[in-house]
Design a protein around this motif. Structure first.
Motif, short mmCIF file in Angstrom:
data_model
loop_
_atom_site.label_atom_id
_atom_site.label_comp_id
_atom_site.label_asym_id
_atom_site.label_seq_id
_atom_site.Cartn_x
_atom_site.Cartn_y
_atom_site.Cartn_z
N MET A 43 -27.39 24.70 -46.40
CA MET A 43 -29.05 24.46 -47.89
C MET A 43 -29.75 26.04 -48.16
SD MET A 43 -29.27 20.83 -48.83
CE MET A 43 -29.61 21.37 -50.53
N TYR A 44 -30.10 26.69 -46.84
CA TYR A 44 -30.56 27.73 -47.01
C TYR A 44 -29.81 29.15 -47.11
CZ TYR A 44 -34.96 24.57 -46.92
OH TYR A 44 -36.66 24.43 -48.23
N ARG A 69 -45.56 10.31 -49.58
CA ARG A 69 -43.84 9.78 -50.39
C ARG A 69 -43.66 8.22 -50.14
NH1 ARG A 69 -41.76 14.77 -52.79
NH2 ARG A 69 -43.44 16.46 -52.19
N GLN A 116 -28.50 13.34 -47.36
CA GLN A 116 -29.64 13.43 -47.66
C GLN A 116 -30.83 13.65 -47.79
OE1 GLN A 116 -27.17 11.41 -47.10
NE2 GLN A 116 -26.30 9.48 -48.31
N LYS A 127 -31.66 17.12 -47.88
CA LYS A 127 -31.21 17.67 -49.37
C LYS A 127 -32.63 17.48 -50.10
CE LYS A 127 -26.35 17.43 -50.35
NZ LYS A 127 -25.84 16.95 -51.02
N MET A 128 -33.05 16.69 -49.33
CA MET A 128 -34.72 16.04 -49.94
C MET A 128 -35.93 17.26 -50.01
SD MET A 128 -34.73 11.91 -50.34
CE MET A 128 -35.25 11.93 -48.58
N VAL A 159 -35.38 20.09 -48.24
CA VAL A 159 -35.74 21.19 -48.61
C VAL A 159 -36.06 21.41 -49.84
CG1 VAL A 159 -33.80 22.78 -49.57
CG2 VAL A 159 -32.88 21.95 -47.36
N GLU A 160 -35.97 20.55 -51.05
CA GLU A 160 -36.29 20.39 -51.83
C GLU A 160 -38.25 20.40 -51.79
OE1 GLU A 160 -35.20 21.07 -55.30
OE2 GLU A 160 -33.62 21.26 -54.42
N TRP A 161 -38.23 19.76 -50.89
CA TRP A 161 -39.98 19.11 -51.27
C TRP A 161 -40.76 20.10 -50.37
CZ3 TRP A 161 -39.45 14.36 -47.38
CH2 TRP A 161 -39.07 13.48 -48.03
N ARG A 206 -40.05 24.00 -50.62
CA ARG A 206 -38.93 25.47 -50.90
C ARG A 206 -39.74 26.39 -51.14
NH1 ARG A 206 -33.70 26.18 -53.31
NH2 ARG A 206 -32.72 24.20 -53.01
#
Length: 317
Positions: A65-66, A285, A302, A305-306, A308-310, A312
């Motif tokens: 993902m990166y 969270r 899953q 992926k979370m 990565v969002e946290w 970024r």
């Protein structure tokens, strides 16, 4: 052709090394050696058992993902991996003297790994799972110079472990009765690998979306002394993980992200509410997806992926 390249980049390397005189497995996506040009390393600190193979799907997802620009490594707990035939569980007597298989020894083991294998110029994104979160807080406390960009705490067992619902069940087992388990563990270790794998699949049979990459690491755990070392460390966790380290959390609050399970019997939802009340400015969270404490069994992709969002934004600065 491009997909073939991506597939090759998704293939990790496994290294077995001695760290703090104990055998250690390191799973590596991306470069196998770091130099000062590597700006960021994702380093996974596992739960207990500290078997890096459990995190393969999670790590692979982070790495891809990166777009393969950051190395993603995981370092096992000392003695939680079956050594190859050419290595013993310990290199010399210093491992026993330092109690490397105990909780304090495992913390020093991770700091020693970073000192030896991570350049000083490389920033760290530390990702802890379960007791790995406690280890990360201790690492930050013992070495304030650690270049930590972010520390992600997944299902963090950082306080009152023996008082949790699962802790109340496991404390007597791990602290007083673990020797009773050593004989069946020894007998299991004698079984052929295929039979072990079959038994593990049977044990995991109730998990609908089981990640089958966890089967082989679990087989390895049933070899030799690995499971016994994990139980020994677990007994120390019950005795030593008592009060939350509010000072270290306060000193590093802007770097920390905590993710609590909604049905986690190792750290109940009350622990989430308590820490939020004590640190209203913190990033805490609560899981809304029903993920289990051992998320690697069926939700590694899953959760990655979370993560990565946290973080970024932190990697853009």
């Amino acid at each position: 052709m491009d997909s073939m390249k991506a597939d090759m980049r998704d293939e990790p390397q496994t290294d077995f090394i001695y760290c703090s005189a104990a055998v250690t497995e390191v799973l590596k996506f991306g470069p196998c050696k770091l130099h000062s040009g590597h700006k960021v390393l994702f380093l996974i600190i596992p739960g207990n058992p500290g078997v890096v193979g459990f995190y393969r799907t999670f790590m692979q997802t982070l790495h891809s993902m990166y777009e393969y620009q950051y190395p993603v490594w995981a370092v096992s707990h000392a003695g939680h991996c079956a050594p190859p035939a050419t290595m013993d569980m310990v290199e010399d007597a210093s491992a026993a003297e330092a109690d490397v298989f105990g909780l304090n020894g495992q913390i020093e083991h991770k700091l020693a790994f970073i000192r030896k294998h991570v350049p000083r110029e490389t920033s760290l994104v530390l990702v802890g799972h379960s007791i790995g979160c406690y280890i990360i807080l201790e690492m930050m406390k013992r070495n304030p110079e650690l270049k930590t960009l972010k520390a992600v705490m997944l299902f963090p067992t950082i306080e009152r472990m023996s008082q949790s619902p699962q802790g109340k069940v496991m404390t007597p087992v791990l602290c007083h009765m673990r020797y009773i388990a050593y004989l069946p563990l020894f007998l299991l270790s004698l079984l052929p690998e295929t039979l072990k794998a079959g038994l593990i699949k049977l044990a995991f049979g109730g998990i609908n979306s089981l990640d089958h990459t966890v089967i082989q690491p679990t087989v390895g755990l049933l070899s030799g002394d690995c499971a016994a070392n994990a139980m020994y460390m677990g007994g120390q966790e019950m005795r030593k993980v008592l009060e939350r380290d509010n000072i270290t959390i306060k000193n590093n609050l802007e770097k920390l992200i905590f993710y609590y399970g909604a049905t986690d019997h190792w750290c109940p939802v009350q622990y989430y509410h308590d820490i939020r009340q004590d640190f209203p400015q913190g990033d805490f969270r609560l899981c809304e997806n029903g993920f289990r404490h051992a998320f690697v069994l069926d939700a590694g992709r899953q959760v990655a992926k979370m993560v990565v969002e946290w973080i970024r934004g932190a990697l853009r600065t």
